[in-house]
Design an enzyme around this catalytic site. Structure first.
Site, PDB file in Angstrom:
ATOM      1  N   LYS A  58      77.086 -35.243  60.306  1.00 13.37           N
ATOM      2  CA  LYS A  58      78.305 -36.056  60.180  1.00 13.37           C
ATOM      3  C   LYS A  58      78.113 -37.445  60.801  1.00 13.37           C
ATOM      4  O   LYS A  58      78.682 -38.436  60.318  1.00 13.37           O
ATOM      5  CB  LYS A  58      79.506 -35.353  60.820  1.00 13.37           C
ATOM      6  CG  LYS A  58      80.294 -34.507  59.832  1.00 13.37           C
ATOM      7  CD  LYS A  58      79.648 -33.189  59.524  1.00 13.37           C
ATOM      8  CE  LYS A  58      79.098 -32.992  58.172  1.00 13.37           C
ATOM      9  NZ  LYS A  58      78.467 -31.687  57.976  1.00 13.37           N
ATOM     10  N   GLY A 122      66.102 -14.797  74.838  1.00  9.78           N
ATOM     11  CA  GLY A 122      66.596 -13.484  75.248  1.00  9.78           C
ATOM     12  C   GLY A 122      66.089 -12.421  74.283  1.00  9.78           C
ATOM     13  O   GLY A 122      66.149 -12.615  73.060  1.00  9.78           O
ATOM     14  N   ILE A 194      74.273 -28.613  52.156  1.00 11.90           N
ATOM     15  CA  ILE A 194      73.307 -29.376  52.961  1.00 11.90           C
ATOM     16  C   ILE A 194      72.556 -30.368  52.085  1.00 11.90           C
ATOM     17  O   ILE A 194      72.397 -31.545  52.441  1.00 11.90           O
ATOM     18  CB  ILE A 194      72.352 -28.410  53.704  1.00 11.90           C
ATOM     19  CG1 ILE A 194      73.160 -27.583  54.705  1.00 11.90           C
ATOM     20  CG2 ILE A 194      71.241 -29.173  54.413  1.00 11.90           C
ATOM     21  CD1 ILE A 194      72.400 -26.420  55.330  1.00 11.90           C
ATOM     22  N   GLU A 213      68.296 -28.239  40.903  1.00 15.91           N
ATOM     23  CA  GLU A 213      69.070 -27.031  41.215  1.00 15.91           C
ATOM     24  C   GLU A 213      68.671 -25.921  40.230  1.00 15.91           C
ATOM     25  O   GLU A 213      68.651 -26.150  39.014  1.00 15.91           O
ATOM     26  CB  GLU A 213      70.580 -27.354  41.111  1.00 15.91           C
ATOM     27  CG  GLU A 213      71.507 -26.164  41.116  1.00 15.91           C
ATOM     28  CD  GLU A 213      71.413 -25.316  42.382  1.00 15.91           C
ATOM     29  OE1 GLU A 213      71.593 -25.866  43.477  1.00 15.91           O
ATOM     30  OE2 GLU A 213      71.151 -24.100  42.256  1.00 15.91           O
ATOM     31  N   VAL A 247      61.471 -24.276  39.721  1.00 24.77           N
ATOM     32  CA  VAL A 247      60.457 -25.029  40.460  1.00 24.77           C
ATOM     33  C   VAL A 247      59.132 -24.274  40.429  1.00 24.77           C
ATOM     34  O   VAL A 247      59.089 -23.060  40.653  1.00 24.77           O
ATOM     35  CB  VAL A 247      60.920 -25.273  41.918  1.00 24.77           C
ATOM     36  CG1 VAL A 247      59.796 -25.859  42.760  1.00 24.77           C
ATOM     37  CG2 VAL A 247      62.128 -26.199  41.929  1.00 24.77           C
ATOM     38  N   ARG A 282      69.757 -20.435  53.921  1.00 21.20           N
ATOM     39  CA  ARG A 282      69.306 -20.177  55.285  1.00 21.20           C
ATOM     40  C   ARG A 282      69.135 -18.669  55.496  1.00 21.20           C
ATOM     41  O   ARG A 282      69.775 -17.865  54.823  1.00 21.20           O
ATOM     42  CB  ARG A 282      70.307 -20.778  56.285  1.00 21.20           C
ATOM     43  CG  ARG A 282      70.337 -22.308  56.158  1.00 21.20           C
ATOM     44  CD  ARG A 282      71.251 -22.956  57.167  1.00 21.20           C
ATOM     45  NE  ARG A 282      70.882 -22.725  58.546  1.00 21.20           N
ATOM     46  CZ  ARG A 282      69.944 -23.417  59.205  1.00 21.20           C
ATOM     47  NH1 ARG A 282      69.266 -24.379  58.598  1.00 21.20           N
ATOM     48  NH2 ARG A 282      69.692 -23.147  60.465  1.00 21.20           N
ATOM     49  N   ASP A 322      76.025 -16.846  61.919  1.00 14.57           N
ATOM     50  CA  ASP A 322      75.078 -16.864  60.794  1.00 14.57           C
ATOM     51  C   ASP A 322      74.176 -15.641  60.752  1.00 14.57           C
ATOM     52  O   ASP A 322      73.591 -15.349  59.703  1.00 14.57           O
ATOM     53  CB  ASP A 322      74.169 -18.107  60.902  1.00 14.57           C
ATOM     54  CG  ASP A 322      74.847 -19.376  60.420  1.00 14.57           C
ATOM     55  OD1 ASP A 322      76.078 -19.353  60.214  1.00 14.57           O
ATOM     56  OD2 ASP A 322      74.149 -20.392  60.255  1.00 14.57           O
ATOM     57  N   HIS A 454     105.123 -41.071  54.543  1.00 15.51           N
ATOM     58  CA  HIS A 454     104.787 -42.002  53.473  1.00 15.51           C
ATOM     59  C   HIS A 454     104.326 -43.331  54.069  1.00 15.51           C
ATOM     60  O   HIS A 454     104.966 -43.827  54.997  1.00 15.51           O
ATOM     61  CB  HIS A 454     106.004 -42.265  52.583  1.00 15.51           C
ATOM     62  CG  HIS A 454     105.714 -43.305  51.544  1.00 15.51           C
ATOM     63  ND1 HIS A 454     104.995 -43.030  50.408  1.00 15.51           N
ATOM     64  CD2 HIS A 454     106.020 -44.638  51.501  1.00 15.51           C
ATOM     65  CE1 HIS A 454     104.873 -44.137  49.701  1.00 15.51           C
ATOM     66  NE2 HIS A 454     105.483 -45.124  50.337  1.00 15.51           N
TER      67      HIS A 454
HETATM   68  C1  LIG Z   1      72.445 -29.754  58.016  1.00 17.41           C
HETATM   69  C2  LIG Z   1      73.534 -28.753  58.288  1.00 17.41           C
HETATM   70  C3  LIG Z   1      74.838 -29.163  58.255  1.00 17.41           C
HETATM   71  C4  LIG Z   1      75.857 -28.247  58.523  1.00 17.41           C
HETATM   72  N1  LIG Z   1      77.152 -28.686  58.477  1.00 17.41           N
HETATM   73  C5  LIG Z   1      78.133 -27.816  58.709  1.00 17.41           C
HETATM   74  C6  LIG Z   1      79.484 -28.264  58.700  1.00 17.41           C
HETATM   75  O1  LIG Z   1      79.766 -29.448  58.497  1.00 17.41           O
HETATM   76  N2  LIG Z   1      80.457 -27.357  58.963  1.00 17.41           N
HETATM   77  C7  LIG Z   1      80.168 -26.031  59.199  1.00 17.41           C
HETATM   78  O2  LIG Z   1      81.091 -25.245  59.408  1.00 17.41           O
HETATM   79  N3  LIG Z   1      78.901 -25.585  59.214  1.00 17.41           N
HETATM   80  C8  LIG Z   1      77.885 -26.444  58.977  1.00 17.41           C
HETATM   81  N4  LIG Z   1      76.593 -25.997  59.042  1.00 17.41           N
HETATM   82  C9  LIG Z   1      76.345 -24.565  59.337  1.00 17.41           C
HETATM   83  C10 LIG Z   1      76.461 -24.312  60.853  1.00 17.41           C
HETATM   84  O3  LIG Z   1      75.558 -25.157  61.533  1.00 17.41           O
HETATM   85  C11 LIG Z   1      76.177 -22.862  61.172  1.00 17.41           C
HETATM   86  O4  LIG Z   1      77.012 -22.039  60.387  1.00 17.41           O
HETATM   87  C12 LIG Z   1      76.431 -22.571  62.636  1.00 17.41           C
HETATM   88  O5  LIG Z   1      75.616 -23.364  63.456  1.00 17.41           O
HETATM   89  C13 LIG Z   1      76.188 -21.088  62.957  1.00 17.41           C
HETATM   90  O6  LIG Z   1      76.461 -20.873  64.303  1.00 17.41           O
HETATM   91  P1  LIG Z   1      75.757 -19.682  65.110  1.00 17.41           P
HETATM   92  O7  LIG Z   1      76.324 -19.744  66.477  1.00 17.41           O
HETATM   93  O8  LIG Z   1      75.858 -18.444  64.337  1.00 17.41           O
HETATM   94  O9  LIG Z   1      74.207 -20.042  65.132  1.00 17.41           O
HETATM   95  P2  LIG Z   1      73.385 -21.341  65.542  1.00 17.41           P
HETATM   96  O10 LIG Z   1      74.218 -22.553  65.560  1.00 17.41           O
HETATM   97  O11 LIG Z   1      72.184 -21.348  64.669  1.00 17.41           O
HETATM   98  O12 LIG Z   1      72.943 -21.071  67.048  1.00 17.41           O
HETATM   99  C14 LIG Z   1      72.056 -20.053  67.378  1.00 17.41           C
HETATM  100  C15 LIG Z   1      71.464 -20.374  68.736  1.00 17.41           C
HETATM  101  O13 LIG Z   1      70.771 -19.230  69.216  1.00 17.41           O
HETATM  102  C16 LIG Z   1      69.550 -19.642  69.808  1.00 17.41           C
HETATM  103  N5  LIG Z   1      68.656 -18.490  69.759  1.00 17.41           N
HETATM  104  C17 LIG Z   1      68.178 -17.842  68.689  1.00 17.41           C
HETATM  105  N6  LIG Z   1      67.465 -16.768  69.063  1.00 17.41           N
HETATM  106  C18 LIG Z   1      67.487 -16.749  70.408  1.00 17.41           C
HETATM  107  C19 LIG Z   1      66.964 -15.873  71.377  1.00 17.41           C
HETATM  108  N7  LIG Z   1      66.281 -14.766  71.048  1.00 17.41           N
HETATM  109  N8  LIG Z   1      67.163 -16.161  72.670  1.00 17.41           N
HETATM  110  C20 LIG Z   1      67.872 -17.270  73.045  1.00 17.41           C
HETATM  111  N9  LIG Z   1      68.395 -18.117  72.165  1.00 17.41           N
HETATM  112  C21 LIG Z   1      68.221 -17.849  70.862  1.00 17.41           C
HETATM  113  C22 LIG Z   1      69.116 -20.821  68.979  1.00 17.41           C
HETATM  114  O14 LIG Z   1      68.211 -21.625  69.701  1.00 17.41           O
HETATM  115  C23 LIG Z   1      70.450 -21.510  68.732  1.00 17.41           C
HETATM  116  O15 LIG Z   1      70.730 -22.411  69.766  1.00 17.41           O
HETATM  117  C24 LIG Z   1      75.546 -26.897  58.808  1.00 17.41           C
HETATM  118  C25 LIG Z   1      74.219 -26.483  58.863  1.00 17.41           C
HETATM  119  C26 LIG Z   1      73.217 -27.398  58.607  1.00 17.41           C
HETATM  120  C27 LIG Z   1      71.792 -26.924  58.687  1.00 17.41           C
END
Ligand SMILES: Cc1cc2nc3c(=O)[nH]c(=O)nc-3n(C[C@H](O)[C@H](O)[C@H](O)COP(=O)(O)OP(=O)(O)OC[C@H]3O[C@@H](n4cnc5c(N)ncnc54)[C@H](O)[C@@H]3O)c2cc1C
Length: 475
Positions: A58, A122, A194, A213, A247, A282, A322, A454
């Site tokens: 962003k 972890g 993305i 695509e 592709v 992803r 995720d 408005h």
């Molecule tokens: C380019 C891009 C743009 C995006 N834009 C948007 C948006 O505008 N709006 C939106 O809603 N979503 C967006 N997303 C998606 C969003 O980033 C994810 O859905 C979100 O980050 C998921 O959150 P999470 O907490 O599940 O995982 P993550 O954000 O992936 O965090 C996981 C964390 O766990 C850590 N980790 C992993 N394994 C271990 C371990 N074993 N020990 C310790 N730490 C660990 C990682 O280092 C990371 O810090 C975007 C994604 C991308 C790639």
């Protein structure tokens, strides 16, 4: 520092850090472990979202939008610009500063809420009496014991088979957010959120962008009318999109990437570009988590198997964001994180998956919540639709951005709002009204009867609600 906790959260992305803070606010003794490192090797909590996702994308979208406005739209306001140039290094440094503010904000919140933060990886070690042992390795080395474990380890970019990300020529979201100079040509594989956002950034800055695509249609998850309108706008802006491609071989050389593909008509073609962004989805991330040590179940995609309430197959092991089923969106991860913390506290945390909004921060922006027309038709639900164009909205005209419309879908009998679809200026902000309305089970008439300021873009929301009843105040 204590090594025994009520709740251990693995991962400090939006799913994990929000879960940790909420659990601490509910009175639990909480640890949060995250391995992300900043450029100096220090902790960078916030996950994909903060470091290489939502926030930096962003920031670059904002910078590139300013550049495009200055070059293409200021003149119509009587503002002359000479010597317009983009300093990519400065733009990327600003993005990095925005990211750091967010990393620091999370560390501050951990401190304020007394969450013990461990910088490292972890991994499950073993199940012990009354909980689980988690080994932390990295900047912090420790063995922690937790009664509850919340896994929030996120996801990683999916690579094309046999084509690894080198982040120089073949870029994931990470490399796409720190290209050092505007490439003359840029290829994007995948026209999802993305790919479109990253493609828009570099197109606005001057790259010739081609998106390939595999699917035959554009934005299959969005409402058809919205996808059609957005495609028209993107094409007019100069984004080249090809659908139904297959592709083939990707060759990476010193001066670029060549992508062999078969187009929708079955003809062989080649795309030659300086750089290639691969945004084909992803993959749930459990690398290094050692789930097998405790028998934590994963599905065939590698996602942790959870029920509707984020419970895994193991007692007191939860997973959010995720790394589990459902849309890969930061706010969905956050909602799950809060709900899990509340469930651990014996409360009734709840996430309504039908009310998770989708947003694409391109120009025009695209946002929706609830069902599309196709979903309603397929399910046989009788509905009425109302649509209102921004072209007829005074605020949109004053902004100089009249692309798109708001569309309401409401139940044919009860008038309950079933879906709202927006393509146009600030769709990302306007969709919140629809989420609130749908959470309160509002009818389209409820929205139509509410006073909207408005001139405002939100008047188009009210007009779209009126249009469900074939009424308008504006023509
Ligand atoms: C380019 C891009 C743009 C995006 N834009 C948007 C948006 O505008 N709006 C939106 O809603 N979503 C967006 N997303 C998606 C969003 O980033 C994810 O859905 C979100 O980050 C998921 O959150 P999470 O907490 O599940 O995982 P993550 O954000 O992936 O965090 C996981 C964390 O766990 C850590 N980790 C992993 N394994 C271990 C371990 N074993 N020990 C310790 N730490 C660990 C990682 O280092 C990371 O810090 C975007 C994604 C991308 C790639």
């Amino acid at each position: 520092m204590s090594t025994t906790f009520d709740v251990i959260v693995i991962g400090a992305g939006p799913g994990g850090y929000i879960a940790a803070i909420r659990a601490a606010q509910l009175g639990f003794n909480v640890a949060c472990i995250d391995e992300w490192k900043n450029d100096s090797g220090g902790p960078a909590p916030g996950g994909t979202c903060t470091n290489v996702g939502c926030i930096p994308s962003k920031a670059l979208l904002q910078s590139s939008e300013h550049f495009e406005h200055a070059g293409k739209h200021f003149a119509e306001h009587g503002i002359g610009v000479s010597g317009l140039a983009i300093d990519v290094a400065k733009m990327v440094a600003r993005k990095a500063a925005v990211v750091k503010q967010n990393n620091d904000g999370i560390l501050y919140l951990f401190k304020k809420n007394k969450v013990s933060f461990f910088h490292g990886r972890g991994a499950f070690a073993k199940a012990v009496d009354g909980g689980y042992e988690i080994a932390v390795s990295g900047a912090a080395n420790a063995t922690l014991t937790g009664k509850h474990v919340i896994v929030a380890t996120g996801s990683n970019a999916r690579a094309l088979p046999g084509v690894a990300f080198d982040e120089e020529r073949v870029l994931s979201n990470d490399g796409a957010l720190r290209i050092a100079a505007v490439p003359k040509t840029l290829g994007v594989i995948g026209s999802g959120v993305i790919g479109l956002e990253m493609g828009s950034v570099w197109r606005r800055l001057g790259a010739q962008v081609t998106v390939l695509e595999a699917l035959p249609t554009f934005l299959g998850a969005a409402d058809e009318g919205v996808a059609k309108e957005a495609l028209k706008a993107f094409t007019k802006q100069g984004l080249k999109l090809e659908f139904g491609v297959q592709v083939g071989e990707v060759k990476v050389g010193a001066d670029g990437v060549s992508v062999a593909y078969t187009n929708a008509k079955g003809a062989a073609a080649t795309l030659q570009v300086e750089r290639l962004i691969v945004s084909i989805g992803r993959v749930p991330n459990t690398i290094g988590l050692n789930p097998q040590a405790v028998g934590l179940q994963l599905d065939e995609r590698g996602a942790i198997v959870v029920d509707a309430e984020c419970r895994s197959n193991l007692p007191n092991v939860w997973a959010v964001g995720d790394v589990v089923r459902g849309p890969m969106l930061a706010h969905k991860a956050e909602e799950e994180g809060v709900a899990v913390a509340e469930r651990i506290a014996g409360q009734h945390g709840h996430v309504d998956f039908n009310l998770v909004p989708w947003v694409i921060y391109t120009s025009p922006e695209i946002a929706w919540v609830g069902a599309t027309e196709k979903q309603l038709k397929d399910s046989g639900r009788a509905y009425r639709a109302g649509q209102f164009p921004f072209l007829a909205n005074g605020r949109a005209r004053a902004l100089g951005d009249t692309t798109g419309f708001v569309k309401f879908l409401a139940d044919a009998q009860s008038d309950e709002i079933l879906g709202v679809h927006i393509v146009g200026p600030y769709a990302s902000e306007l969709i919140a009204e629809a989420c609130v309305a749908m959470a309160f089970k509002a009818s389209a008439e409820d929205i139509a009867r509410i006073c909207h300021a408005h001139p405002s873009l939100a008047e188009s929301t009210k007009e779209a609600a009126l249009a469900v009843d074939k009424r308008t105040l504006n023509f």
